[in-house]
Design an enzyme around this catalytic site. Structure first.
Site, PDB file in Angstrom:
ATOM      1  N   LYS B  76      42.347  29.025  27.649  1.00  0.00           N
ATOM      2  CA  LYS B  76      41.198  29.509  28.424  1.00  0.00           C
ATOM      3  C   LYS B  76      41.005  28.627  29.657  1.00  0.00           C
ATOM      4  O   LYS B  76      41.136  27.396  29.576  1.00  0.00           O
ATOM      5  CB  LYS B  76      39.945  29.486  27.543  1.00  0.00           C
ATOM      6  CG  LYS B  76      38.698  30.119  28.172  1.00  0.00           C
ATOM      7  CD  LYS B  76      37.530  30.120  27.172  1.00  0.00           C
ATOM      8  CE  LYS B  76      36.252  30.687  27.776  1.00  0.00           C
ATOM      9  NZ  LYS B  76      35.144  30.709  26.816  1.00  0.00           N
ATOM     10  N   SER B 151      32.639  35.100  26.256  1.00  0.00           N
ATOM     11  CA  SER B 151      33.288  34.769  27.512  1.00  0.00           C
ATOM     12  C   SER B 151      34.802  34.575  27.406  1.00  0.00           C
ATOM     13  O   SER B 151      35.481  34.640  28.417  1.00  0.00           O
ATOM     14  CB  SER B 151      32.667  33.496  28.085  1.00  0.00           C
ATOM     15  OG  SER B 151      32.967  32.377  27.259  1.00  0.00           O
ATOM     16  N   SER B 175      31.311  32.971  22.030  1.00  0.00           N
ATOM     17  CA  SER B 175      32.339  33.317  23.015  1.00  0.00           C
ATOM     18  C   SER B 175      33.765  33.397  22.495  1.00  0.00           C
ATOM     19  O   SER B 175      34.648  33.859  23.204  1.00  0.00           O
ATOM     20  CB  SER B 175      32.291  32.345  24.196  1.00  0.00           C
ATOM     21  OG  SER B 175      31.229  32.689  25.051  1.00  0.00           O
TER      22      SER B 175
END
Lengths: 493, 496
Positions: B76, B151, B175
């Site tokens: 990420k 997210s 997330s």
């Protein structure tokens, strides 16, 4: 205090002192705290505030803060924590400073100083708190180059500071100076800080206002916080100037603490005046909150006790010991102790070697300290080592030579360093054989028979003129020895 | 092949594929999927092939290999990488290259994983749909008109699209778990402090945690093993030994395990019927596997979202102060002369750099957080939220004194359409309804695929465990996956 032809006033001063703790590395990273490195060479992701970097507390800073707190009679609460103090400034790369808000590491202490008006009396200056925080970097503004050009050095960023906040207990510029001297003495004796104002390892902000007594009614002037003072002398002068200024402004405008909030003023050494920096201290909202990257710190009793045990002697105990151990007076012990650790050690070494504390104390206070002042140097850089001074004074006590000759040797040592022995040789000072002295004395008595009569009739001081003559004939002759030999010969005559 | 790390390891050890071949295939698939899915903000074929070649070389030389040798892993874009940009999907950090690797990235490299690139996310991890990214939305491989969640939407979509078997996400309020649920993959949020946060660009420091995403519990256990553990550079990381996560999966027996069902969560307004049914049917599956199922409730659960949306923005407002245009990141190229005049050049630089660099959602949270911490308001908001947080933790403690695990939904709905909630922040925040509790309490939780609804969208269930009981989550997750094939379902066109 009364200003000439004015109302009686009382000066109210509180000091905020930032002391840089003497750790090898910064408060939250392992960068060096060494002063004077080229800009931005002692930095890492943590103190640069790079994304994702996290602070890790320096345990040594905690120990030093505990010691410092104990040295100013603070209590050390069992729990303390870190908070973020938030504001934007280019020398603060994270946009917040890691500090301590509601649970400082040290609380509620005091420092004793001698009363301004009565040296026999002691005043107790309260300390509200002492908290740890990280220093910011340095902004350097270069507006001379035509365009306003600012540069930032982040080497200092993250250096550990202990902020010591006093009660508004100080009543004069001189008391402020005495308080600072005492504080610095304690910190340097402990070795927790160098307290070098020039290098910024001790910084002082002074909050000053006046209470003016107008026919029994107390009127307080608006508070000014004075910053950027770079010596104790500057602090003293800035406060003195501020007292006059505030009185004048009050006379002119009648403005009191109710009419104007706190202002921030700078100090200009060159003009000897304080100047306005920020008009209204907007009650800045720092939005303090506990730093989630750091855990609260538990300070177990044992850790405080260990710090207490390692404190060593504080000034009062030191004075006491110097008096008893070296037979000097309280006043003299105070003068020596107030010079700090290096001079105290110098005195102790010299006094031990000489075997005469009183003589050593007086030589240090006069000859040594005068030379240090003249040359603007520290004892560590002084050419005459403590051992050599001790050796010199031991010879004086033994009667090898008098004070005047000893001063010649001392001057020679200051110029050329080396040992007392070398200096004595270089100056051609030889110890004179006692038979030589006897011969010399006999000659003098033979030439001046009336002296024998004078002494025998009770005027011992008559030998004085012969001592002077002896010195002329043989500069190395020890006056004490000459005198004793003369008296002896007269008695036998 | 690219949907199982264990398979990738097996193929290499049998000599049926090299790390270079596997990496090349992963990169090919990523490049092919970027147009439709846009899961990545940065892909580096050359670096990936170099890392893979190094693994092959080690294997040829008979040198010891790390546990993820030759396994393509996506990271990420909130985790620092010294050889790739780290942008947090924000214009503020466009092109920013950190001078160091996050600890978890270091650990991936030490495990001989092949890092293929950085995945898209909501800007600074603020969002539940990956729509607040400055690099375009990521689309859900199951239905490209829908969000992958957020997210960590890029991190789950890249797994669901079959480009890599494993990825690292971060979870501040759900997330990892919510996008894992939306994308039909397995995702785990570890205990706060289990995995080092060093090099994780902070959103809300007291809530953020890095975790693994993959198809199966076995795969994510492998990745968790590599990233977990104490690290002195993170003061909040726990100095405790890491259990052997794979060993606990060797023999799975649910008998004696007590699972508390958060029945109330199913009756909350706005919970899809299919979501409710998935949880209800999982009760039977666990019961059949031998677990004891009892109903339980967490009394303060209605305070989770309000508490979270005070604490997280408060910390964010502080954490994001460092992006001021002065030291790194976006700086306004040309000051507006009027602003420079009225504010002074310094403040104008701050204001304009931040106005340009941050997107709307980030600004909204900075403002909310700044307000919540302000003098006169902190007592009503931030300090109040801290008190609520203690009560919420207390609820979990009480529940875990009765049961070993908690079972409930991950999100009230399945993946929603792109654009549906982006203009309605409150609706978007409700995506976190069932996930923020674990972050506030610092406990571990897992999202498990639980079937497909009538619209062909993945469903999911969530298990939560007491602090440091990741083994229990993996164990129960493996039991569930042994009884079901939901984690083996793939979107259409998966093989292509």
């Amino acid at each position: 205090m009364t200003l000439s032809d004015g109302y009686p006033t009382e000066t109210i001063i509180g000091l905020e002192v930032h002391v840089q703790l003497k750790t090898q590395t910064k408060l939250f990273c392992s960068c060096s705290t060494q002063f004077g490195a080229p800009p931005n060479t002692q930095v890492c992701p943590v103190c640069l505030g790079l994304p994702g970097a996290l602070p890790v507390m320096n345990e040594h800073a905690i120990d030093l803060a505990i010691q410092a707190g104990l040295a100013i009679d603070c209590s050390i609460p069992p729990m303390t924590k870190w908070d973020r103090k938030q504001y934007f400034y280019p020398d603060l790369p994270k946009g917040y400073q890691i500090s301590q808000f509601d649970l400082p590491i040290c609380a509620d202490g005091f420092v004793k100083i001698t009363d301004d008006n009565d040296p026999e009396k002691i005043r107790r200056i309260g300390i509200i708190r002492a908290h740890l925080e990280e220093d910011a970097g340095k902004s350097m503004h270069d507006e001379a180059s035509g365009r306003s050009d600012s540069r930032i050095d982040l080497n200092r960023c993250g250096t550990p500071l202990l902020e010591i906040v006093s009660q508004p207990d100080l009543r004069s510029a001189n008391e402020a100076k005495n308080y600072l001297t005492e504080l610095k003495l304690r910190m340097t004796l402990l070795g927790v800080s160098d307290c070098e104002m020039q290098e910024g390892s001790l910084r002082v902000d002074a909050n000053v206002n006046l209470h003016i007594d107008v026919n029994g009614e107390k009127i307080a002037t608006p508070i000014a916080e004075i910053k950027n003072m770079n010596s104790f002398r500057a602090v003293e002068h800035a406060i003195e100037h501020e007292i006059d200024r505030q009185y004048d402004v009050w006379e002119e405008t009648g403005k009191t603490i109710k009419d104007e909030s706190k202002t921030t003023r700078g100090w200009d050494d060159a003009t000897g005046k304080t100047f306005l920096q920020r008009e209204k201290e907007e009650s800045a909202d720092y939005r303090y909150f506990p730093d989630p990257d750091l855990l609260p710190i538990r300070v177990p009793r044992e850790r405080v006790d260990a710090a207490k045990a390692s404190l060593g002697e504080m000034p009062a105990e030191l004075c006491q010991r110097l008096q008893t151990q070296y037979g000097i007076k309280l006043y003299d012990a105070n003068v020596i102790v107030n010079q700090g650790r290096e001079l105290i050690e110098y005195f102790e070494t010299a006094a031990t070697t000489s075997g005469d504390g009183k003589r050593t104390s007086s030589w240090i206070q006069q000859d040594v300290m005068r030379t240090l002042n003249e040359k603007q140097i520290r004892i560590a850089d002084f050419a005459v080592s403590a051992d050599q001074l001790g050796e010199l004074l031991q010879r004086v006590s033994r009667g090898d030579f008098d004070n005047a000759r000893a001063r010649d040797v001392f001057s020679h040592l200051i110029k050329n360093a080396g040992t007392v022995e070398d200096a004595v040789k270089a100056l051609g000072i030889e110890s004179v054989d006692s038979s030589e002295i006897e011969t010399l004395c006999k000659e003098l008595l033979d030439a001046n028979p009336q002296v024998i009569d004078d002494v025998k009739s009770g005027k011992k001081q008559a030998v004085g003129s012969l001592i002077g003559q002896a010195k002329k004939k043989n500069p190395n002759a020890n006056p004490k020895q000459v005198r004793e030999t003369l008296l002896q010969l007269i008695e036998q005559a | 092949m690219l949907d199982s790390a264990l398979e990738v390891l097996r193929l290499q050890s049998r000599g049926e594929a090299t790390a270079v071949e596997i990496a090349a295939k992963a990169i090919d698939k990523i490049e092919a999927s970027q147009g439709s899915i846009n899961a990545f903000t940065h892909v580096d074929r050359e670096l990936a092939l170099m890392a893979a070649e190094a693994v092959d070389q080690k294997r040829r030389n008979g040198e010891p290999l790390g546990p993820l040798a030759g396994v393509p892993v996506a990271v990420k874009d909130v985790l620092c990488t010294k050889d790739m940009p780290t942008t947090c999907s924000s214009n503020m950090l466009r092109g920013f290259r950190p001078p160091y690797d996050a600890t978890v990235v270091e650990k991936l490299r030490q495990s001989d994983a092949v890092i293929v690139g950085k995945t898209n996310m909501d800007e600074f991890a603020m969002g539940a749909s990956t729509e607040t990214s400055a690099y375009g939305v990521t689309r859900n491989p199951w239905d490209t008109s829908r969000t992958p969640g957020g997210s960590s939407g890029g991190a789950t979509a890249c797994v669901a699209a079959g480009t890599v078997p494993l990825s690292l996400g971060t979870d501040t309020g759900g997330s990892i778990r919510q996008p894992a649920g939306f994308c039909g993959v397995t995702g785990l949020k570890p205990t706060y402090g289990r995995v080092s946060r060093y090099g994780l660009v902070a959103f809300a420091s007291s809530l953020d945690q890095v975790g693994p995403i993959g198809w199966s519990v076995q795969d994510i256990a492998l990745l968790l093993q590599c990233i977990a553990g104490y690290e002195p550079r993170d003061s909040t990381s726990l100095n405790l030994e890491v259990p052997d996560y794979q060993a606990v999966l060797q023999s799975i027996d649910m008998r004696g395990m007590k699972i508390g069902v958060l029945r109330n969560e199913l009756d909350v307004d706005g919970v899809d019927d299919a979501v409710r049914d998935a949880v209800l049917s999982s009760i039977d599956i666990f019961r059949d596997a031998g677990a004891e199922m009892i109903e339980i409730s967490l009394p303060h659960s209605s305070y989770w979202v309000p508490t979270y949306y005070v604490i997280a923005p408060s910390e964010a407002s502080s954490n994001l102060s460092r992006y001021d245009g002065a030291h790194y990141g976006h700086r306004v190229p040309q000051l507006d002369p009027e602003k420079a005049e009225s504010l002074g050049p310094l403040v104008a630089t701050y204001c304009q750099s931040r106005a340009e660099g941050f997107g709307a959602e980030v600004k909204r949270r900075i403002m909310v957080g700044t307000y919540a911490l302000s003098e006169g308001y902190a007592d009503q908001y931030y300090n109040q939220a801290l008190k609520a947080r203690r009560l919420i933790k207390g609820d979990y403690d009480a529940a875990f004194s009765q049961v070993d695990l908690l079972l409930g939904p991950v999100s009230p709905t399945t993946a929603f359409r792109l654009g549906d909630k982006i203009d309605d922040p409150l609706q978007m925040y409700l995506c976190d309804l069932f996930t923020v509790g674990a972050n506030l309490a610092g406990i571990p939780a897992i999202s498990l695929p639980a079937g497909i609804d009538a619209a062909g969208l993945p469903l999911a269930i969530q298990l939560q465990a007491p602090p440091l009981a990741e083994t229990r989550l993996l164990f129960a997750g493996a039991a569930y996956q042994a009884e079901t094939d939901f984690h083996k379902l793939r979107p259409d066109n998966f093989g292509s």
